[in-house]
Enzyme design. Structure first.
Site, PDB file in Angstrom:
ATOM      1  N   HIS A 130       0.820  -1.210   0.000  1.00 24.42           N
ATOM      2  CA  HIS A 130       0.000   0.000   0.000  1.00 24.42           C
ATOM      3  C   HIS A 130       0.855   1.261   0.000  1.00 24.42           C
ATOM      4  CE1 HIS A 130      -3.007  -2.671   2.391  1.00 24.42           C
ATOM      5  NE2 HIS A 130      -3.116  -2.881   1.093  1.00 24.42           N
ATOM      6  N   LYS A 170       5.744   6.335   6.877  1.00 27.81           N
ATOM      7  CA  LYS A 170       5.122   5.469   7.887  1.00 27.81           C
ATOM      8  C   LYS A 170       6.170   4.999   8.882  1.00 27.81           C
ATOM      9  CE  LYS A 170       1.636   3.619   4.735  1.00 27.81           C
ATOM     10  NZ  LYS A 170       1.086   2.422   4.096  1.00 27.81           N
ATOM     11  N   TYR A 173       1.001   2.068  13.502  1.00 24.83           N
ATOM     12  CA  TYR A 173       1.909   2.869  12.700  1.00 24.83           C
ATOM     13  C   TYR A 173       1.444   4.311  12.598  1.00 24.83           C
ATOM     14  CZ  TYR A 173      -1.265   1.562   8.844  1.00 24.83           C
ATOM     15  OH  TYR A 173      -2.364   1.342   8.060  1.00 24.83           O
ATOM     16  N   ASP A 185      -6.470  -6.208  -1.871  1.00 24.39           N
ATOM     17  CA  ASP A 185      -5.115  -6.677  -2.154  1.00 24.39           C
ATOM     18  C   ASP A 185      -5.101  -7.776  -3.214  1.00 24.39           C
ATOM     19  OD1 ASP A 185      -4.136  -4.799  -0.410  1.00 24.39           O
ATOM     20  OD2 ASP A 185      -3.864  -6.200   1.240  1.00 24.39           O
TER      21      ASP A 185
END
Length: 186
Positions: free
Chosen positions: A63, A73, A133, A171
């Site tokens: 992603h 991130k 995250y 996905d």
């Protein structure tokens, strides 16, 4: 002091904050902007995300968000263990389509910094894994993109057999890198 280790791709870092323990348990500053900036990680995080994966072999990714909503991130584990991956998707970069991966876990107390311009994904190595995250921009559906986790051009060596991973519908339908919108290298 925060330990920072550079991985194989420019800007991708393993970070290990100090952890202080005694008979009661432990304490750790998992992020301190001032100390991290002094260690070379000076980012403005604006959102925290928390994911839970019940089963071992849950794969999330690859992603990323496109500019102007691209995200750095900072990934850490509060329970369990993952194999975490960053893929350079900056067209024109000398490492375009290259990947680096590292195991991060609650036990090792390490984190992974994935800079903007890289796709990110992970697979859980234990059941009941929780990932937290930080990101430098909020979620933007219009800029959200994904790439197939098993794209042969990238060739990620996941520690779980491809036929045994659990994927979301998003996905499963992700395009190959050749068909994906990517960044331009500056």
């Amino acid at each position: 002091m925060v330990e920072v280790r550079r991985l194989a791709l420019d800007g991708v870092l393993e970070i290990r904050p100090p952890k202080f323990g005694d008979a009661r348990g432990f304490f750790s500053e998992t992020y301190n902007r001032q100390r991290w900036a002094a260690a070379g990680v000076d980012l403005d995080f604006v959102q925290d995300n928390h994911s839970f994966s019940a089963a071992k072999g849950t794969l999330r990714g690859l992603h990323y968000q496109l500019p102007p909503r691209a995200q750095d991130k900072l990934v850490r584990i509060v329970k369990g263990r993952i194999f975490d991956v960053a893929v350079d998707i900056r067209k024109g970069s000398p490492t375009f389509a290259c990947w680096t991966g590292i195991e991060i876990s609650a036990e090792a107390w390490n984190q992974l910094l994935v800079p903007a311009g890289f796709a990110h994904g992970f697979v859980t190595l234990e059941p009941d894994t929780e990932v937290i995250y930080k990101v430098t921009d909020t979620y933007s559906p219009e800029h959200d993109r994904s790439i197939r986790f098993d794209d042969p051009r990238i060739g990620i060596e996941w520690p779980v057999e491809a036929g045994r991973v659990l994927l979301s519908a998003k996905d499963e339908a992700a395009p190959l890198l050749a068909d994906a919108d990517v960044f331009e290298f500056n």
